[in-house]
Design an enzyme around this catalytic site. Structure first.
Site, PDB file in Angstrom:
ATOM      1  N   HIS A   1      -4.587  -3.361   6.395  1.00 23.00           N
ATOM      2  CA  HIS A   1      -4.366  -3.638   4.971  1.00 23.00           C
ATOM      3  C   HIS A   1      -5.714  -4.044   4.373  1.00 23.00           C
ATOM      4  CE1 HIS A   1      -2.839  -4.934   1.175  1.00 23.00           C
ATOM      5  NE2 HIS A   1      -3.324  -6.142   1.361  1.00 23.00           N
TER       6      HIS A   1
ATOM      7  N   ASP B   1       0.839  -1.201   0.000  1.00 21.09           N
ATOM      8  CA  ASP B   1       0.000   0.000   0.000  1.00 21.09           C
ATOM      9  C   ASP B   1       0.877   1.256   0.000  1.00 21.09           C
ATOM     10  OD1 ASP B   1      -2.413  -1.708   0.562  1.00 21.09           O
ATOM     11  OD2 ASP B   1      -1.244  -2.076   2.370  1.00 21.09           O
TER      12      ASP B   1
END
Ligand SMILES: NC(=O)c1ccc[n+]([C@@H]2O[C@H](COP(=O)([O-])OP(=O)(O)OC[C@H]3O[C@@H](n4cnc5c(N)ncnc54)[C@H](O)[C@@H]3O)[C@@H](O)[C@H]2O)c1
Ligand SMILES: O=C(O)C[C@H](O)C(=O)O
Length: 329
Positions: free
Chosen positions: A188, A160
């Protein structure tokens, strides 16, 4: 080259991520060209034949840094004496699935693996969970390994982080190397919060450099947070090479440390910093020195960021409660 190979365990080694990850580790991308690596590969029994084929390919690369490969379906044997454990093996999300759908299926994998690591891993073991839902799987493994210091467990939000850097660099037309101090907060998952208020572009505040709150809130954040789903939609399978690359970045930073004046995102056990409930595995800005991470302290969190962090942490707490209900922690 140093004489003793570092033992790196990879679970789910016959899977998509494994197919990219193993060759990168074996070629020295994780520990450098002077450190021999012994790969310990864990799979479920039906996947061992396919894994044998992957090992044949590893052999055929004749990597100078690859000292040995062992494979198996018994976690206690495979994890015996390992220094790094990259826990990738889990069921990936398919189209239309949310990560929460995976809690039960994957939770059952990480409790026994935590127990096995607790029993047989090396004293300096460092554990990185990539398999989803990564934060909660790391919590499950950690909760089942009472003798391993909690700071040795982490979950991957580096993908990410890298996605956020790439999107910002594209928006501003600058190289990715100009961007520092990117942070992913929280889970996440689609609730994660990629934070531009503390990131910098060539030393300048990133949110100011963008100067467009509408883009930041309605394009940047959802693009980064939903990138995994966009890739599943496009490829018909979840991200693999980029996930492997981020797993290497994460574990390598843990070994090498962060650059002066920069930090990375890692999901680690909260000590209560930034109001994140203690004990949850949540992503923070961290610096790493001498193999130990520290959460960056003292960042001002405005109301916008507070709301985003709180929402993602609330989701992690819900996942924690769900796996508690299932008796996994
Ligand atoms: N954190 C991240 O940024 C990130 C990014 C991409 C994918 N992922 C996740 O990584 C995981 C793996 O993805 P993939 O695309 O490689 O999936 P995949 O289905 O191709 O491979 C998973 C492998 O895990 C194996 N496996 C299942 N149970 C196991 C067990 N108990 N022990 C050892 N191996 C086991 C399977 O046999 C399979 O070979 C998924 O959970 C996916 O959602 C995370
Ligand atoms: O989104 C997914 O399920 C896959 C992975 O976690 C990703 O972020 O690409």
């Amino acid at each position: 080259m140093s004489p003793t190979p570092v033992k790196v365990a990879v679970t789910g080694a016959a899977g998509q991520i494994g197919y990219s990850l193993l060759f990168r580790i074996a070629s020295g991308a994780l520990l450098g060209p002077d450190t021999p690596v012994e790969l310990r590969l864990l799979e479920i029994t039906p996947a061992l034949k396919s894994l044998e084929g992957v090992v044949m390919e590893l052999d055929d690369c004749a990597f100078p840094t690859l000292a040995k490969v062992e494979i198996g379906d018994d976690a206690e044997k495979v994890f015996d004496g390992v220094n790094h454990a990259l826990l990738v093996g889990a069921r990936p999300r398919g189209p239309g699935m949310e990560r929460g759908d995976l809690l039960e299926a994957n939770g059952g994998i990480f409790a026994p693996q935590g127990k096995a690591l607790n029993k047989v891993a090396a004293d300096d073991i460092r554990i990185t969970v990539t398999g989803n839902p990564a934060n909660t799987n790391a919590l499950i493994a950690m909760s089942n390994a009472p003798d391993i210091p909690t700071e040795r467990f982490s979950a991957l939000t580096r993908l990410d982080h890298n996605r956020a850097i790439s999107q910002l660099a594209a928006k501003l037309g600058v190289p990715v190397t100009d961007i520092t101090k990117m942070t992913i907060w929280g889970n996440h998952s689609a609730t994660q919060y990629p934070d531009l208020f503390h990131a910098e572009v060539g030393g300048r505040n990133a949110a100011e450099a963008v100067g467009d709150q509408e883009w930041l809130a309605n394009t940047f954040i959802p693009t980064v947070a939903k990138r995994g789903a966009a890739i599943i939609e496009a490829r018909g399978a979840s991200s693999a090479a980029s996930a492997a690359s981020a797993t290497i970045d994460h574990a390598r930073t843990w070994v090498e440390g962060t650059a002066e004046g920069d930090w990375v995102s890692m999901a680690v056990r909260s000590d209560g910093s930034y109001g994140v409930e203690e004990g949850l595995i949540s992503s923070f800005p961290v610096t790493v020195k001498d193999g130990a991470w520290s959460i960056v302290q003292g960042l001002d969190i405005d109301e916008f960021s507070r709301g985003k962090i709180d929402a993602s942490v609330a989701e992690i707490a819900e996942e924690r409660d769900a796996v508690k209900g299932l008796g996994l922690i």
